[in-house]
Design an enzyme around this catalytic site. Structure first.
Site: not given
Length: 261
Positions: A12, A109-111, A185
């Site tokens: 946040t 909402a973020d978009r 690896t």
């Protein structure tokens, strides 16, 4: 003084906006169980550390959240400590943005906030690549409308899946490897995660541009974007403040009744 809250799945962001400019910003792990008073205590401590502002300076609040269970408490926090009822961003609360998809209520909402933040600075058409828990590719039309996009797994989800599903693969940090072909690896995993993610972004941007059929600018934002923005040649701009700019502009349109020109 405006408090802009961007509540994501992982983090946040709390931003103080004075006039049109962000003057302070803090980040905390997203919690759906913090009470209104716990939000106030945390933010008061951040303000005290900063030394320039007090909680009583806040007189309005705008909130974007993709975590619905957090909304009750954060709304109560804003009512008690930020001057009254907050503005909760959704597809119905943004003046001047046309949401041209089949089901507008499904758009996070973020978009929509990113659509506004990108369009007021860069114009359109454009692609916003927001890298967080998920990686969103949001398409903004020439007139600023949100017209669709792509949602892909974020790079951290890919790393977690490798570690959890394969017993012998360790948890690794996200780093740009010195070479493509890994000889250990960890090196092999870093190459697969980093360059695989870069090529996912490059490939999807190319496909979007081909289907859209017009020249498009590409803006990257989100906490992880800084790791690959230099490696992905199709990204034109890296803008870490895009979401906060969008929230600021939305608050201006609603509270002040005007758009930025």
């Amino acid at each position: 003084m405006l408090l802009a809250l961007d509540i994501g799945n992982t983090n946040t962001v709390f931003a103080l906006i004075e006039g049109d400019e962000p003057v302070a910003q803090w980040r905390a792990s997203t919690s759906s169980v913090w009470t209104a008073d716990e939000y106030a205590v945390w933010l008061s401590q951040m303000l005290e550390l900063d030394g320039r502002f007090r909680l009583s300076d806040l007189d309005r609040c705008v909130i974007s959240t993709v975590v619905p269970q957090s909304l009750f408490n954060v709304r109560n926090f804003a009512r008690r400590y930020c001057g009254g009822e907050p503005l909760i961003v959704d597809e119905k609360s943004i003046p001047g943005v046309d949401v041209r998809i089949d089901r507008p209520s499904e758009v996070g909402a973020d978009r929509l906030v990113n659509t506004v933040g990108a369009f007021v600075k860069y114009g359109g058409p454009l692609i916003v690549v927001d890298s967080g828990t998920a990686t969103n590719f949001d398409i903004v039309a020439k007139d600023g409308a949100f017209v669709g996009g792509i949602i892909a797994p974020g790079i951290n989800l890919s790393m977690q899946a490798l570690h959890q599903a394969a017993a012998r693969l360790p948890r690794i940090a996200i780093e740009r490897p010195d070479k493509i072909i890994g000889t250990t690896t960890v090196g092999a995993m870093q190459s697969g995660v980093f360059w695989g993610y870069v090529d996912l972004i490059e490939g999807l941007i190319a496909r979007i541009k081909n289907e859209f059929g017009e020249p498009m600018k590409v803006v990257a934002t989100g906490g992880i974007s800084s790791l690959y923005s230099d490696a992905a040649t199709s990204i034109d701009y890296f803008d870490p403040d895009l979401t906060i700019r969008g929230l600021t502009e939305i608050a201006r349109r609603v509270f002040d009744g005007k758009e930025k020109t």
